[in-house]
Design an enzyme around this catalytic site. Structure first.
Site, PDB file in Angstrom:
ATOM      1  N   SER A 215     -10.883   0.569  -6.358  1.00 16.53           N
ATOM      2  CA  SER A 215     -10.613  -0.602  -5.504  1.00 16.53           C
ATOM      3  C   SER A 215     -10.227  -0.216  -4.067  1.00 16.53           C
ATOM      4  O   SER A 215     -10.670  -0.896  -3.123  1.00 16.53           O
ATOM      5  CB  SER A 215      -9.566  -1.510  -6.156  1.00 16.53           C
ATOM      6  OG  SER A 215      -8.428  -0.789  -6.568  1.00 16.53           O
TER       7      SER A 215
ATOM      8  N   GLY B 215       4.203  -0.776  -7.171  1.00 16.38           N
ATOM      9  CA  GLY B 215       3.423  -1.833  -6.519  1.00 16.38           C
ATOM     10  C   GLY B 215       4.086  -3.193  -6.587  1.00 16.38           C
ATOM     11  O   GLY B 215       3.899  -4.032  -5.694  1.00 16.38           O
TER      12      GLY B 215
ATOM     13  N   ASP C 106      -3.607  -4.848 -10.343  1.00 15.20           N
ATOM     14  CA  ASP C 106      -4.442  -4.298 -11.425  1.00 15.20           C
ATOM     15  C   ASP C 106      -3.611  -3.325 -12.257  1.00 15.20           C
ATOM     16  O   ASP C 106      -3.920  -2.135 -12.325  1.00 15.20           O
ATOM     17  CB  ASP C 106      -5.656  -3.606 -10.773  1.00 15.20           C
ATOM     18  CG  ASP C 106      -6.643  -3.088 -11.796  1.00 15.20           C
ATOM     19  OD1 ASP C 106      -6.643  -3.579 -12.946  1.00 15.20           O
ATOM     20  OD2 ASP C 106      -7.426  -2.185 -11.439  1.00 15.20           O
TER      21      ASP C 106
HETATM   22  C1  LIG Z   1      -6.033   0.206 -13.678  1.00 17.53           C
HETATM   23  S1  LIG Z   1      -5.504   1.487 -12.689  1.00 17.53           S
HETATM   24  C2  LIG Z   1      -5.976   1.011 -11.082  1.00 17.53           C
HETATM   25  C3  LIG Z   1      -7.437   0.964 -10.840  1.00 17.53           C
HETATM   26  C4  LIG Z   1      -7.804   0.519  -9.447  1.00 17.53           C
HETATM   27  N1  LIG Z   1      -7.131  -0.738  -9.101  1.00 17.53           N
HETATM   28  C5  LIG Z   1      -9.283   0.342  -9.309  1.00 17.53           C
HETATM   29  O1  LIG Z   1      -9.791  -0.758  -9.550  1.00 17.53           O
HETATM   30  O2  LIG Z   1      -9.946   1.305  -8.946  1.00 17.53           O
HETATM   31  C6  LIG Z   1      -3.774   1.224 -12.635  1.00 17.53           C
HETATM   32  C7  LIG Z   1      -3.027   2.255 -11.815  1.00 17.53           C
HETATM   33  O3  LIG Z   1      -1.693   1.785 -11.628  1.00 17.53           O
HETATM   34  C8  LIG Z   1      -0.809   2.901 -11.621  1.00 17.53           C
HETATM   35  N2  LIG Z   1       0.518   2.349 -11.881  1.00 17.53           N
HETATM   36  C9  LIG Z   1       1.134   2.106 -13.062  1.00 17.53           C
HETATM   37  N3  LIG Z   1       2.297   1.453 -12.861  1.00 17.53           N
HETATM   38  C10 LIG Z   1       2.405   1.266 -11.519  1.00 17.53           C
HETATM   39  C11 LIG Z   1       3.381   0.614 -10.688  1.00 17.53           C
HETATM   40  N4  LIG Z   1       4.456   0.014 -11.207  1.00 17.53           N
HETATM   41  N5  LIG Z   1       3.158   0.592  -9.356  1.00 17.53           N
HETATM   42  C12 LIG Z   1       2.069   1.195  -8.813  1.00 17.53           C
HETATM   43  N6  LIG Z   1       1.122   1.822  -9.552  1.00 17.53           N
HETATM   44  C13 LIG Z   1       1.288   1.851 -10.890  1.00 17.53           C
HETATM   45  C14 LIG Z   1      -1.391   3.815 -12.660  1.00 17.53           C
HETATM   46  O4  LIG Z   1      -0.967   5.159 -12.450  1.00 17.53           O
HETATM   47  C15 LIG Z   1      -2.897   3.616 -12.450  1.00 17.53           C
HETATM   48  O5  LIG Z   1      -3.409   4.591 -11.563  1.00 17.53           O
END
Ligand SMILES: C[S@@+](CC[C@H](N)C(=O)[O-])C[C@H]1O[C@@H](n2cnc3c(N)ncnc32)[C@H](O)[C@@H]1O
Length: 303
Positions: A98, A142, A167
Site C-alpha cells: 500500500s 498506527g 489494514d
Molecule cells: C496487513 S499488513 C500491511 C499490509 C499493507 N497495508 C499493504 O497493503 O501492503 C499489517 C502490518 O501491520 C503491522 N502492525 C501490526 N500492528 C501494528 C500497529 N499497532 N501499528 C502499526 N503497524 C502494525 C504488521 O507488522 C504488518 O506489517
C-alpha cells in the site's frame, strides 16, 4: 506480533484492497489541492513474489497472477498499470504494498505518512522510500498515530483532502475489531473530511453482523462496505474472503466498487465466490440508536 505480509502479498485480499485504494486515490487527485494519506499499518511497502515466504503459501496465484493473466478490464486497468510500473522499476517478481501504491498514485504536492510497528518491516519500509521526500516513515503504533497526525497539516496549512488506510493484521482477533472501530471514530472526529478505508477479514459473514451494526453508527457521511468471498461462507478455511469498509466515500464510489467487485468475483472465484456491496449508512441518513455495550463476537486473524 508474528504477522508478516510477505506470506500474503498479492493474494485475493490484497487485490481487492489495492485496486480500491488506487480508485480512492484517483478520486482524490481529481482536484489540484494537496492531499494527505495516512497508512496506519503499512508493512514494508514492496514485496517479491519469488521469495521464500510468498512461494511457501502460493497465495498470489489466486490473486494478482489471475488478474494479470486475464484480458484487461477497464475497472482493473489502474491496478494492472500500477503493477506494471512497479515491475519496471523493481523487477518482474515485484509486488507493491500500500505505501508504494500511494506514492505511485499521489502527486508531488501530496504527503504520505506510513506507520509500521515491527522494527524489521519498518526498516525495510524506510529503505524503500529513502529517496521520496513525500513519504514519512514512522516506526510506531498506527492507532496512536491517528490522534497524533490528524487533522493533517503541511507547514501551517491544514490539509482537507485525503485518506486513511487501516489494514491491521487482526492478530488480537475480537479485540482488534473493537480497536478499529474506536480508532475510526476518533479519526473521523478529528478529520471529518477524510476518507477512511478499513480492511477486515471474513470467515463466516454472520459473525461480522455485530461489528457492522456498530460501524453504521460511526460519525461519517456514509459508510460503505465492499466484500469479496472467494470460498463459500461455510468453508472450514480460516479466511473465506475480506471486506473494505469506507467511511466518507467519494461521490459515486459505490458504482466504481460495484464494477470492481463483479470483475474480481468472475476473475478470482467464478465458481466458489460471492460478493456484496452494502451501505451501512448513506450520507444524510440518520443512524438508528446505537447498540449498547455490544461487542463483536470472536473472529480470527487474517490467516
Ligand atoms: C496487513 S499488513 C500491511 C499490509 C499493507 N497495508 C499493504 O497493503 O501492503 C499489517 C502490518 O501491520 C503491522 N502492525 C501490526 N500492528 C501494528 C500497529 N499497532 N501499528 C502499526 N503497524 C502494525 C504488521 O507488522 C504488518 O506489517
Amino acid at each position: 506480533m508474528n504477522y508478516r505480509h510477505a506470506f500474503h502479498a498479492g493474494n485475493h485480499a490484497d487485490v481487492l484492497k489495492h485496486a480500491a485504494l488506487l480508485a480512492l486515490c484517483e478520486a482524490l487527485v481529481r482536484k489540484p489541492a494537496a492531499c494527505f494519506a495516512l497508512d496506519t499499518h503499512a508493512g514494508r511497502g514492496l514485496y517479491r513474489l519469488d521469495d521464500a515466504a510468498a512461494r511457501r503459501t502460493g497465495e498470489a496465484a489466486g490473486g494478482v497472477e489471475r488478474v494479470l493473466q486475464a484480458p484487461d478490464a477497464p475497472v482493473l486497468s489502474s491496478y494492472r498499470a500500477a503493477i506494471a510500473a512497479c515491475r519496471r522499476q523493481q523487477g518482474d517478481a515485484a509486488y507493491p504494498g500500500s505505501p508504494w501504491l500511494l506514492a505511485h498514485a499521489l502527486r508531488e504536492q501530496d504527503r504520505i505518512a506510513c506507520c509500521e510497528l515491527q522494527p524489521e518491516e519498518a526498516a525495510a519500509l524506510r529503505r524503500n522510500f529513502a529517496g521520496d521526500a513525500r513519504v514519512a516513515v514512522h516506526e510506531r503504533d498506527g492507532y496512536a498515530a491517528i490522534p497524533a497526525l490528524l487533522p493533517p497539516k503541511s507547514g501551517a496549512t491544514r490539509l482537507n483532502r485525503g485518506l486513511v488506510l487501516m489494514d491491521p493484521p487482526y492478530e488480537a482477533q475480537q479485540a482488534e475489531f473493537d480497536t478499529v472501530l474506536d480508532a475510526l471514530r476518533g479519526g473521523l472526529q478529528r478529520w471529518p473530511q477524510g476518507v477512511f478505508a478499513l480492511w477486515y477479514p471474513i470467515k463466516q459473514r454472520a459473525t461480522l453482523q455485530p461489528f457492522l451494526r456498530r460501524a453504521a453508527h460511526l460519525p461519517a457521511g456514509g459508510v460503505l462496505c465492499a466484500e469479496l468471498q472467494v470460498w463459500p461462507d461455510d468453508s472450514p478455511l480460516r479466511m473465506t474472503g475480506s471486506g473494505l469498509m469506507i467511511c466518507n466515500p467519494p461521490w459515486q464510489f459505490d458504482e466504481r466498487l460495484s464494477a470492481l467487485l463483479a470483475a474480481l468475483h468472475s476473475l478470482l472465484a467464478p465458481d466458489t465466490g460471492s460478493h456484496r456491496l452494502q451501505w451501512l449508512r448513506r450520507e444524510g441518513e440518520d443512524a438508528a440508536p446505537r447498540p449498547s455495550a455490544q461487542r463483536t463476537p470472536r473472529s480470527r486473524d487474517r490467516g
